[in-house]
Enzyme design. Structure first.
Site, PDB file in Angstrom:
ATOM      1  N   ASP A  44       0.815  -1.214   0.000  1.00  0.00           N
ATOM      2  CA  ASP A  44       0.000   0.000   0.000  1.00  0.00           C
ATOM      3  C   ASP A  44       0.848   1.263   0.000  1.00  0.00           C
ATOM      4  OD1 ASP A  44      -2.172  -1.712   0.247  1.00  0.00           O
ATOM      5  OD2 ASP A  44      -2.275  -1.510   2.424  1.00  0.00           O
ATOM      6  N   TYR A  99       4.288 -10.664   6.952  1.00  0.00           N
ATOM      7  CA  TYR A  99       4.170  -9.225   7.201  1.00  0.00           C
ATOM      8  C   TYR A  99       4.351  -8.948   8.683  1.00  0.00           C
ATOM      9  CZ  TYR A  99       2.219  -8.171   2.551  1.00  0.00           C
ATOM     10  OH  TYR A  99       2.040  -8.015   1.208  1.00  0.00           O
TER      11      TYR A  99
END
Length: 246
Positions: free
Chosen positions: A53, A111
């Site tokens: 993102d 992540y």
């Protein structure tokens, strides 16, 4: 035709995400493609293992591209380190099998999401930690996280309302660690939907704040409705740590 594999680290603070988009100049993919194309003197299209993102970071992003150039990998690596900005680093460059594809061949990704859980200022790491200065119940968050491990339909944790493909994913690991005021969420899975990690963390933080109970998590999964899950935490606390391949 050669196929090359890159491992990248980048600070996404000033970029509009990984993916090159029409009319959007400042992306990691776009910057990388323009730089490689100039170095090799041929047009190059880079494929990343995932689309981080806007504002998110990477410590172990993987990318691949095809080229005709005979320039050695060591020289390509040296040139990339010379010409890319300081917030994009190439950790390695190597030959890959002809059919290797950074996105299609990925089998797992890890992540990490970082939270600064203290009323004290977070001056020097403010771009990399989400500051949340309220008490959190770690045991409740861990109980909620246990419901999310395994194979589930994670549509409730996806921001893409028009998602037509399968939203079933498997989370192999979801750990929550504390290091003083730091709170780190580590998620390893076979793939993640749009904003999925950030919504999962936001939901767990709501549990930690007492706004919802761990027992609600199965119902959120079953609802398959984004409105039932928690908020989307800011992108600047998110790091792509590692991408795994067969």
């Amino acid at each position: 035709m050669r196929n090359l594999k890159l491992i990248l680290a980048y600070d996404g603070s000033r970029y509009q995400g990984w993916q090159r988009l029409p009319g959007v100049e400042n992306t990691i993919q776009g910057k990388l493609e323009r730089t490689i194309s100039r170095i090799l003197e041929e047009p190059v299209e880079v494929s990343g293992s995932g689309r981080t993102d806007a504002g998110a970071h990477a410590i172990g992003q993987c990318a691949s591209f095809h080229c005709q150039s005979t320039l050695p990998c060591s020289e390509i690596l040296s040139q990339l380190r010379m010409h890319l900005p300081e917030d994009i680093g190439v950790l390695s460059c190597e030959e890959a099998p002809p059919r290797f594809h950074a996105w299609l061949n990925a089998t797992a990704k890890t992540y990490e999401y970082r939270v600064w859980n203290s009323p004290e200022p977070c001056v020097f790491q403010r771009k990399y930690w989400y500051r949340l200065p309220v008490p959190l119940n770690l045991e409740a968050m861990e109980a909620a996280a246990a419901h999310l491990v395994g194979q589930h339909d994670f549509r409730s944790f996806c921001s893409n309302k028009k998602m037509k493909k399968s939203t079933v994913r498997t989370i192999y690991r979801l750990d929550i660690a504390t290091m003083g005021p730091e709170l780190r969420f580590t998620l390893r899975g076979d793939g993640f939907l749009y904003n999925m990690v950030r919504i999962l963390v936001g939901t767990l933080l709501e549990v930690g704040m007492g706004r919802r109970s761990p027992a609600e998590i199965p119902g959120i999964l079953e609802a398959r409705n984004r409105e039932t899950a928690g908020y989307t935490v800011p992108a600047h606390g998110l790091f792509l740590m590692e991408v795994e391949y067969p």
